[in-house]
Design a protein around this motif. Structure first.
Motif, PDB file in Angstrom:
ATOM      1  N   ARG A   1       5.102   5.668 -21.376  1.00 23.60           N
ATOM      2  CA  ARG A   1       4.573   4.626 -22.251  1.00 23.60           C
ATOM      3  C   ARG A   1       4.590   3.252 -21.594  1.00 23.60           C
ATOM      4  NH1 ARG A   1       3.741   5.599 -27.798  1.00 23.60           N
ATOM      5  NH2 ARG A   1       4.031   7.800 -28.304  1.00 23.60           N
ATOM      6  N   THR A   2       5.325   3.095 -20.523  1.00 23.15           N
ATOM      7  CA  THR A   2       5.296   1.859 -19.736  1.00 23.15           C
ATOM      8  C   THR A   2       4.808   2.206 -18.333  1.00 23.15           C
ATOM      9  OG1 THR A   2       7.137   0.885 -20.970  1.00 23.15           O
ATOM     10  CG2 THR A   2       6.623  -0.073 -18.824  1.00 23.15           C
ATOM     11  N   MET A   3       3.735   1.546 -17.907  1.00 26.55           N
ATOM     12  CA  MET A   3       3.146   1.784 -16.598  1.00 26.55           C
ATOM     13  C   MET A   3       3.035   0.473 -15.844  1.00 26.55           C
ATOM     14  SD  MET A   3       2.555   5.072 -16.468  1.00 26.55           S
ATOM     15  CE  MET A   3       1.533   5.102 -14.982  1.00 26.55           C
ATOM     16  N   LEU A   4       2.970   0.563 -14.529  1.00 21.37           N
ATOM     17  CA  LEU A   4       2.852  -0.627 -13.688  1.00 21.37           C
ATOM     18  C   LEU A   4       1.698  -0.466 -12.714  1.00 21.37           C
ATOM     19  CD1 LEU A   4       5.704  -2.782 -12.316  1.00 21.37           C
ATOM     20  CD2 LEU A   4       3.805  -2.195 -10.806  1.00 21.37           C
TER      21      LEU A   4
ATOM     22  N   VAL B   1       4.158   3.976 -10.916  1.00 18.92           N
ATOM     23  CA  VAL B   1       3.361   2.892 -10.337  1.00 18.92           C
ATOM     24  C   VAL B   1       2.019   3.443  -9.861  1.00 18.92           C
ATOM     25  CG1 VAL B   1       3.209   1.146  -8.523  1.00 18.92           C
ATOM     26  CG2 VAL B   1       5.413   1.640  -9.604  1.00 18.92           C
ATOM     27  N   VAL B   2       0.952   2.768 -10.246  1.00 18.47           N
ATOM     28  CA  VAL B   2      -0.384   3.096  -9.737  1.00 18.47           C
ATOM     29  C   VAL B   2      -0.836   1.925  -8.875  1.00 18.47           C
ATOM     30  CG1 VAL B   2      -2.771   3.621 -10.311  1.00 18.47           C
ATOM     31  CG2 VAL B   2      -0.920   4.507 -11.755  1.00 18.47           C
ATOM     32  N   SER B   3      -1.198   2.201  -7.641  1.00 21.96           N
ATOM     33  CA  SER B   3      -1.515   1.141  -6.687  1.00 21.96           C
ATOM     34  C   SER B   3      -3.015   0.942  -6.531  1.00 21.96           C
ATOM     35  CB  SER B   3      -0.905   1.458  -5.315  1.00 21.96           C
ATOM     36  OG  SER B   3       0.500   1.510  -5.397  1.00 21.96           O
ATOM     37  N   LEU B   4      -3.407  -0.312  -6.384  1.00 22.19           N
ATOM     38  CA  LEU B   4      -4.774  -0.670  -6.025  1.00 22.19           C
ATOM     39  C   LEU B   4      -4.777  -1.019  -4.542  1.00 22.19           C
ATOM     40  CD1 LEU B   4      -4.255  -2.030  -9.129  1.00 22.19           C
ATOM     41  CD2 LEU B   4      -6.727  -2.237  -8.862  1.00 22.19           C
ATOM     42  N   LEU B   5      -5.730  -0.485  -3.812  1.00 16.78           N
ATOM     43  CA  LEU B   5      -5.765  -0.622  -2.363  1.00 16.78           C
ATOM     44  C   LEU B   5      -6.814  -1.649  -1.942  1.00 16.78           C
ATOM     45  CD1 LEU B   5      -5.608   3.204  -1.559  1.00 16.78           C
ATOM     46  CD2 LEU B   5      -3.705   1.582  -1.742  1.00 16.78           C
ATOM     47  N   PRO B   6      -6.793  -2.076  -0.671  1.00 14.58           N
ATOM     48  CA  PRO B   6      -7.847  -2.971  -0.182  1.00 14.58           C
ATOM     49  C   PRO B   6      -9.215  -2.311  -0.332  1.00 14.58           C
ATOM     50  CG  PRO B   6      -6.000  -2.927   1.339  1.00 14.58           C
ATOM     51  CD  PRO B   6      -5.755  -1.831   0.348  1.00 14.58           C
TER      52      PRO B   6
END
Length: 216
Positions: free
Chosen positions: A47-50, A141-146
């Motif tokens: 329920r909490t994401m980053l 954690v879900v990451s956004l990349l270049p």
């Protein structure tokens, strides 16, 4: 004989509107996982994401999309209050750690959802409050990349459109091959071209871009 005084050219920085709608989000391999997370709500693994990613990578846009579809409220980390979600731009020493810890506890008790955005993953943040540090490092954690080349070119076009700048393919190609491959670099370059083009009374062309960015 009195010298002639020429009028000075003034540039006014008028506000421009950047659409934060779902339809206006530019998708690519760099952000597909983050967009999939937003689209999957409320079927989240936690329920909490980053969301973690570099400046300008679309975290705020994604947070706005999620807030619209979920009815959440948003707050910057430095003005954190326990009733506000999502929490945007989490950076060390820029927020009240106890307030965030309290918010996470309240959300857990109430079964509420929280979306946190940050430029760095929790493991890279210097969090002093031990319980909060442990809680954040346990978050998915879900990451956004270049951006890749296709997304980078699309971003240049979008940033120009947001400022109502008419540019041709020569300008886009020049910027795409000349600039550092980052969201922030693209945004800063378009801001510079817009302001200087307005100040000089010139259209944004490849020649102007070369003059301003040729030595960058």
């Amino acid at each position: 004989m009195a010298s002639r005084v020429y009028p000075r050219q003034l540039a006014f920085a008028l506000p421009h509107t950047e659409s934060l709608s779902r339809d206006n989000f530019l998708e690519g391999p760099a952000n597909s996982a983050a967009l999939a997370l937003i689209d999957a709500w409320p079927e989240w693994p936690s329920r909490t994401m980053l969301l973690a990613g570099p400046e300008g990578s679309g975290k705020s846009h994604l947070a706005a999309i999620w807030a619209e579809q979920s009815g959440a409220r948003a707050t910057s980390a430095h003005t954190l209050a326990a009733a506000n979600v999502p929490v945007e731009d989490l950076r060390e020493a820029s927020f009240d750690e106890r307030a965030l810890f309290h918010l996470l506890n309240l959300a857990r008790e109430d079964g509420a959802y929280i979306l946190i955005t940050a430029r760095l993953p929790p493991s890279a943040l210097a969090i002093e409050l031990r319980d909060l540090r442990s809680r954040l490092r346990a978050l998915p954690v879900v990451s956004l990349l270049p951006p890749d080349d296709q997304l980078f070119r699309a971003l240049i076009v979008k940033f120009c459109a947001d400022r109502q700048l008419a540019v041709d393919e020569q300008v886009v190609s020049y910027l795409a091959t000349r600039l550092e491959r980052s969201y922030a670099a693209a945004r800063q370059a378009i801001e510079l071209l817009d302001s200087e083009g307005l100040r000089q009374g010139r259209p944004v062309t490849r020649a102007l871009a070369s003059e301003l960015l040729g030595n960058s």
